[in-house]
Scaffold this motif. Structure first.
Motif, PDB file in Angstrom:
ATOM      1  N   GLU A   8       0.852  -1.196   0.000  1.00  0.00           N
ATOM      2  CA  GLU A   8       0.000   0.000   0.000  1.00  0.00           C
ATOM      3  C   GLU A   8       0.889   1.248   0.000  1.00  0.00           C
ATOM      4  OE1 GLU A   8      -3.395   0.417  -0.253  1.00  0.00           O
ATOM      5  OE2 GLU A   8      -3.238  -1.687  -0.812  1.00  0.00           O
ATOM      6  N   ALA A   9       0.794   2.050  -1.038  1.00  0.00           N
ATOM      7  CA  ALA A   9       1.668   3.213  -1.183  1.00  0.00           C
ATOM      8  C   ALA A   9       1.421   4.244  -0.074  1.00  0.00           C
ATOM      9  CB  ALA A   9       1.450   3.850  -2.551  1.00  0.00           C
ATOM     10  N   TRP A  10       0.154   4.408   0.315  1.00  0.00           N
ATOM     11  CA  TRP A  10      -0.203   5.443   1.309  1.00  0.00           C
ATOM     12  C   TRP A  10       0.677   5.346   2.562  1.00  0.00           C
ATOM     13  CZ3 TRP A  10      -3.083   9.750   2.262  1.00  0.00           C
ATOM     14  CH2 TRP A  10      -3.394  10.055   3.594  1.00  0.00           C
ATOM     15  N   SER A  27       1.972  22.303   5.123  1.00  0.00           N
ATOM     16  CA  SER A  27       0.830  21.538   4.630  1.00  0.00           C
ATOM     17  C   SER A  27       1.357  20.261   3.979  1.00  0.00           C
ATOM     18  CB  SER A  27       0.044  22.361   3.605  1.00  0.00           C
ATOM     19  OG  SER A  27       0.923  22.855   2.617  1.00  0.00           O
ATOM     20  N   ALA A  28       0.451  19.311   3.766  1.00  0.00           N
ATOM     21  CA  ALA A  28       0.921  18.020   3.247  1.00  0.00           C
ATOM     22  C   ALA A  28      -0.125  17.410   2.321  1.00  0.00           C
ATOM     23  CB  ALA A  28       1.190  17.069   4.414  1.00  0.00           C
ATOM     24  N   GLY A  29       0.325  16.561   1.405  1.00  0.00           N
ATOM     25  CA  GLY A  29      -0.630  15.918   0.506  1.00  0.00           C
ATOM     26  C   GLY A  29      -0.057  14.664  -0.132  1.00  0.00           C
ATOM     27  N   VAL A  30      -0.966  13.795  -0.572  1.00  0.00           N
ATOM     28  CA  VAL A  30      -0.572  12.529  -1.201  1.00  0.00           C
ATOM     29  C   VAL A  30      -1.494  12.262  -2.393  1.00  0.00           C
ATOM     30  CG1 VAL A  30      -0.441  10.003  -0.863  1.00  0.00           C
ATOM     31  CG2 VAL A  30       0.240  11.534   0.994  1.00  0.00           C
ATOM     32  N   VAL A  31      -0.946  11.679  -3.458  1.00  0.00           N
ATOM     33  CA  VAL A  31      -1.766  11.131  -4.544  1.00  0.00           C
ATOM     34  C   VAL A  31      -1.378   9.670  -4.738  1.00  0.00           C
ATOM     35  CG1 VAL A  31      -1.817  11.015  -7.069  1.00  0.00           C
ATOM     36  CG2 VAL A  31      -2.477  13.114  -5.956  1.00  0.00           C
ATOM     37  N   THR A  32      -2.380   8.805  -4.864  1.00  0.00           N
ATOM     38  CA  THR A  32      -2.104   7.431  -5.286  1.00  0.00           C
ATOM     39  C   THR A  32      -2.856   7.208  -6.605  1.00  0.00           C
ATOM     40  OG1 THR A  32      -4.013   6.563  -4.106  1.00  0.00           O
ATOM     41  CG2 THR A  32      -1.916   6.565  -2.921  1.00  0.00           C
ATOM     42  N   VAL A  33      -2.524   6.104  -7.286  1.00  0.00           N
ATOM     43  CA  VAL A  33      -3.271   5.766  -8.494  1.00  0.00           C
ATOM     44  C   VAL A  33      -3.955   4.428  -8.255  1.00  0.00           C
ATOM     45  CG1 VAL A  33      -3.176   5.402 -10.995  1.00  0.00           C
ATOM     46  CG2 VAL A  33      -1.493   6.882  -9.892  1.00  0.00           C
ATOM     47  N   ARG A  39      -6.077   9.425  -6.905  1.00  0.00           N
ATOM     48  CA  ARG A  39      -6.765   9.601  -5.612  1.00  0.00           C
ATOM     49  C   ARG A  39      -5.960  10.626  -4.822  1.00  0.00           C
ATOM     50  NH1 ARG A  39     -11.017   5.620  -5.868  1.00  0.00           N
ATOM     51  NH2 ARG A  39     -10.363   4.398  -7.677  1.00  0.00           N
ATOM     52  N   LEU A  40      -6.628  11.679  -4.420  1.00  0.00           N
ATOM     53  CA  LEU A  40      -5.912  12.822  -3.835  1.00  0.00           C
ATOM     54  C   LEU A  40      -6.363  13.113  -2.413  1.00  0.00           C
ATOM     55  CD1 LEU A  40      -4.147  15.502  -4.369  1.00  0.00           C
ATOM     56  CD2 LEU A  40      -6.314  16.550  -4.988  1.00  0.00           C
ATOM     57  N   ALA A  41      -5.415  13.387  -1.527  1.00  0.00           N
ATOM     58  CA  ALA A  41      -5.743  13.874  -0.174  1.00  0.00           C
ATOM     59  C   ALA A  41      -4.734  14.965   0.175  1.00  0.00           C
ATOM     60  CB  ALA A  41      -5.637  12.735   0.833  1.00  0.00           C
ATOM     61  N   ARG A  42      -5.258  16.126   0.574  1.00  0.00           N
ATOM     62  CA  ARG A  42      -4.359  17.229   0.926  1.00  0.00           C
ATOM     63  C   ARG A  42      -4.904  17.932   2.164  1.00  0.00           C
ATOM     64  NH1 ARG A  42      -3.666  20.209  -4.862  1.00  0.00           N
ATOM     65  NH2 ARG A  42      -5.792  20.816  -4.353  1.00  0.00           N
ATOM     66  N   GLU A  52      -5.693  12.161   9.856  1.00  0.00           N
ATOM     67  CA  GLU A  52      -7.008  12.172  10.505  1.00  0.00           C
ATOM     68  C   GLU A  52      -8.117  12.416   9.484  1.00  0.00           C
ATOM     69  OE1 GLU A  52      -5.179  13.596  14.692  1.00  0.00           O
ATOM     70  OE2 GLU A  52      -6.529  15.008  13.671  1.00  0.00           O
ATOM     71  N   ALA A  53      -7.809  13.260   8.489  1.00  0.00           N
ATOM     72  CA  ALA A  53      -8.821  13.569   7.477  1.00  0.00           C
ATOM     73  C   ALA A  53      -9.005  12.415   6.492  1.00  0.00           C
ATOM     74  CB  ALA A  53      -8.415  14.831   6.721  1.00  0.00           C
ATOM     75  N   THR A  54      -8.040  11.491   6.472  1.00  0.00           N
ATOM     76  CA  THR A  54      -8.107  10.353   5.539  1.00  0.00           C
ATOM     77  C   THR A  54      -7.886   9.067   6.332  1.00  0.00           C
ATOM     78  OG1 THR A  54      -6.779  11.876   4.174  1.00  0.00           O
ATOM     79  CG2 THR A  54      -7.310   9.766   3.177  1.00  0.00           C
ATOM     80  N   PRO A  55      -8.808   8.720   7.229  1.00  0.00           N
ATOM     81  CA  PRO A  55      -8.536   7.612   8.154  1.00  0.00           C
ATOM     82  C   PRO A  55      -8.279   6.276   7.458  1.00  0.00           C
ATOM     83  CG  PRO A  55     -10.808   8.416   8.378  1.00  0.00           C
ATOM     84  CD  PRO A  55     -10.111   9.349   7.455  1.00  0.00           C
ATOM     85  N   GLU A  56      -8.896   6.079   6.302  1.00  0.00           N
ATOM     86  CA  GLU A  56      -8.696   4.809   5.591  1.00  0.00           C
ATOM     87  C   GLU A  56      -7.463   4.832   4.699  1.00  0.00           C
ATOM     88  OE1 GLU A  56     -11.772   2.381   5.394  1.00  0.00           O
ATOM     89  OE2 GLU A  56     -11.691   3.496   7.287  1.00  0.00           O
ATOM     90  N   GLY A  57      -6.855   5.980   4.570  1.00  0.00           N
ATOM     91  CA  GLY A  57      -5.761   6.124   3.617  1.00  0.00           C
ATOM     92  C   GLY A  57      -6.304   6.169   2.198  1.00  0.00           C
ATOM     93  N   LEU A  58      -5.410   6.038   1.215  1.00  0.00           N
ATOM     94  CA  LEU A  58      -5.841   6.025  -0.188  1.00  0.00           C
ATOM     95  C   LEU A  58      -5.429   4.693  -0.792  1.00  0.00           C
ATOM     96  CD1 LEU A  58      -4.595   9.597  -1.262  1.00  0.00           C
ATOM     97  CD2 LEU A  58      -6.969   8.925  -0.856  1.00  0.00           C
ATOM     98  N   PRO A  59      -6.243   4.130  -1.699  1.00  0.00           N
ATOM     99  CA  PRO A  59      -5.879   2.826  -2.269  1.00  0.00           C
ATOM    100  C   PRO A  59      -4.793   2.960  -3.340  1.00  0.00           C
ATOM    101  CG  PRO A  59      -7.908   3.629  -3.250  1.00  0.00           C
ATOM    102  CD  PRO A  59      -7.507   4.657  -2.231  1.00  0.00           C
ATOM    103  N   GLY A  60      -4.068   1.873  -3.558  1.00  0.00           N
ATOM    104  CA  GLY A  60      -3.109   1.876  -4.661  1.00  0.00           C
ATOM    105  C   GLY A  60      -1.713   1.493  -4.209  1.00  0.00           C
ATOM    106  N   THR A  61      -0.953   0.897  -5.120  1.00  0.00           N
ATOM    107  CA  THR A  61       0.405   0.471  -4.798  1.00  0.00           C
ATOM    108  C   THR A  61       1.441   1.391  -5.461  1.00  0.00           C
ATOM    109  OG1 THR A  61       0.293  -1.046  -6.660  1.00  0.00           O
ATOM    110  CG2 THR A  61      -0.232  -1.962  -4.483  1.00  0.00           C
TER     111      THR A  61
END
Ligand code: AGP
Length: 605
Positions: A8-10, A27-33, A39-42, A52-61
């Motif tokens: 899991e990349a997240w 500030s911080a952010g992540v993108v997965t594919v 899939r974006l979270a910032r 905390e804003a993305t408790p499940e994380g983002l899917p993708g490897t």
């Protein structure tokens, strides 16, 4: 930070970003594919807020992430990285500054692009996105975009239709690729890679890499293939952990005896009274003809440069100066064949220092580097140099890097001095002094209760002065810098001689003054300066020979120095000043490892 593999990349991206937190960010952010979608979270603020804003994380490897320190545009979610192109086909993170952003923005706007942020990075995302839309693969698209920008950029990009590939590129800002079995990582600093792998490839300026789980390929800006060497990451994962210490700064202060030991390992020659620096060998012949040395650096590294210049002039008898790297290029420097430039930087990534190095090199000058970070830009941009081997320095406030840098300048000065007129016996005495240093630094550390008591007493003093003479003038400056930087106390460091030309007016009844008075040729003059200070009511803390009765009679407190050779005193006198600043900041309740307004590595000019 980027990852491609089968996990899991997240989680991996977040854990890498955590190890880079020390650099400072807002500030911080992540993108997965995943399933051909980005899939974006910032989030503004701490990485914790993003989690905390993305408790499940983002899917993708496959994924990329970034902690941003605002330069273009405020601290808002829209300005957070990663940035995407108009079609949301590509996303990228970027470390650096695009100088021709305005021109590119205007051009892209004319092509119908609507910008979502105020950042320079978004320009890059659109350039890459447009090239992909025209049919280029991600590697070629990033290459094309990199040829259009002016400035600095360490980037890593993903494309939603190609979920097996990361593309990283470097102009100026560092990019390292970690290699594993069927997985790869990309980061701006090896610290983020080390928990995952020991094997890395460092991108050079103007290189672009296409990274897959089990392979990578590198090209240059002209699309030519580049062969890359796999290097070993030398530090251990736990080197970047706080362990039992309350703060990284405290840990790093206590690591100094070990850092000095490591830095001198295999470099001191007790028999001939000289030092061997591996990096110098290939240039030894040219060094013989050197008639002047110019050290340069910024902040703490400038203070170690000043110690280096003093040692060179005083002991190697080579005219030497230390220059603020940020000012060096401004004054249109005279560069000639008989001058050696020595750039000093803990991180090896300080933009002002790198820019000075490039300017001098561009004029044909010979530049050596002294840095702590293996594979850093400074190490790559200089003709030869030396690593100080202090181990990762995490706290924004530099401590062990200072002593290790001073040690490196000692070795350099000793080598030059022995190539000139320092006798073998004088050289041997210097070597012996350096060999004793780790245990003497330990003795200075053992007096921590005294420094803490003084810090508690003077934490609320509105001004603190640091004075020294000769080799200890830069140490006085370094003491004041520590106090300003982490405890926000107004402080000045200067030569004892300079006080009466103005700063003495700041002394009031009870003003704390740290006076550095080792038993060297400066002692008698310093005693004169102590009289001036005491006459105006200063509370004087002297770092002096414990047996010096005359000093004792004058001052309010003595921090005793062990008997030592005059050349090595900065590495002893600085210890109380570091710990004093630490305990003042602690007593005032500040965030010691991350002082306000500052970043660990200053990659902007
Ligand atoms: C030191 O405590 C400071 N944080 C700062 O002055 C630092 O030394 C300066 O920014 C230079 O950094 P460098 O050694 O990585 O080039």
């Amino acid at each position: 930070m980027g990852y491609v593999g089968n996990k899991e990349a997240w989680d991996i991206v977040i854990s890498g970003l955590k190890r880079l937190e020390y650099r400072g960010y807002d500030s911080a952010g992540v993108v997965t594919v995943s399933r051909k979608r980005l899939r974006l979270a910032r989030q503004v603020g701490h990485l914790r807020a993003l989690q905390e804003a993305t408790p499940e994380g983002l899917p993708g490897t496959i994924g990329i992430g970034h902690t941003r320190w605002a330069t273009h545009g405020g601290v808002t979610e829209a300005n957070c990285h990663p940035h995407r192109d108009a079609d949301e086909t590509v996303a990228l993170v970027h470390n650096g500054i695009i100088d021709n952003m305005d021109a590119l923005r205007t051009e892209l706007t004319k092509q119908g692009i609507t910008f979502r942020s105020e950042t320079d990075t978004e320009v890059l995302a659109h350039l890459v996105g447009l090239a992909v839309r025209e049919g280029l693969d991600l590697l070629s698209a990033v290459r094309q975009a990199m040829t259009k920008i002016e400035g600095t950029a360490g980037i890593v990009a993903v494309e939603r239709n190609n979920p097996d590939v990361l593309v990283a590129a470097r102009i100026g800002s560092p990019v390292v690729i970690g290699l594993g079995e069927q997985e790869c990582w990309v980061a701006s600093d090896t610290l983020a890679l080390r928990p995952f792998t020991e094997r890395m490839v460092v991108l050079d300026d103007g290189e672009i890499a296409e990274i897959r789980a089990g392979s990578f390929r590198t090209i240059d800006l002209d699309s030519r293939d580049r062969e890359k060497r796999v290097e070993k990451i030398l530090h251990r994962p736990e080197d970047a952990e706080r362990g039992e210490f309350a703060h990284f700064m405290l840990k790093e202060i206590h690591e100094q005896p070990k850092a000095i030991d490591r830095s001198s390992l295999g470099r001191l020659d007790a028999a001939t009274g000289t030092a061997h620096l591996g990096g110098m060998k290939s240039h030894e012949e040219r060094l013989f003809d050197i008639e002047k040395i110019v050290f340069c650096g910024c902040g703490t590294s400038l203070y170690s440069a000043e110690v280096g210049a003093y040692l060179m002039t005083r002991y190697a008898r080579i005219p030497a100066v230390a220059e603020d790297a940020a000012e060096l290029t401004v004054k249109n420097p005279i560069v000639d064949r008989k001058t050696l430039y020595v750039a000093i930087s803990q991180s090896g990534e300080t933009a002002d220092t790198l820019s000075a190095v490039k300017e001098v090199r561009q004029r044909g000058g010979l530049v050596a580097g002294i840095t702590n970070v293996v594979g850093s830009s400074l190490a790559r941009e200089t003709a030869f140099g030396t690593y100080v081997h202090a181990g990762p320095e995490i706290s924004v406030c530099s401590t062990k890097a200072f002593t290790a840098q001073v040690l490196a300048t000692e070795l350099l000065a000793l080598r030059f001095a022995r190539m000139r007129d320092l006798s073998a016996s004088e050289g041997r005495a210097w070597v012996q002094a350096l060999e004793k240093l780790p245990s003497q630094v330990n003795q200075m550390l053992e007096m921590t209760p005294t420094y803490r008591k003084l810090a508690d007493r003077f934490a609320r003093a509105k001004f603190t002065m640091f004075v020294g003479r000769g080799i200890n003038v830069p140490v006085a400056g370094e003491g004041a810098l520590k106090l300003k930087e982490i405890a926000y106390v107004a402080a000045e460091g200067m030569s004892g001689g300079a006080m009466k030309h103005g700063p003495l007016a700041l002394i009031e009844e009870g003003t704390p003054v740290w006076a550095l008075i080792p038993p060297d040729e400066t002692r008698d003059r310093m005693i004169g300066n102590l009289r001036e200070l005491k006459a105006r009511g200063a509370f004087v803390i002297a770092v002096a020979d414990g047996g010096d009765k005359e000093v004792r009679d004058f001052v309010d407190e003595v921090v005793p120095l062990p008997p030592h050779h005059a050349t090595v005193s900065p590495m002893l006198t600085v210890i109380p000043l570091q710990l004093y600043a630490y305990y003042v900041a602690l007593s005032l309740g500040y965030d010691i490892d991350k002082p306000r307004n500052l970043a660990k590595s200053v990659t902007v000019m």
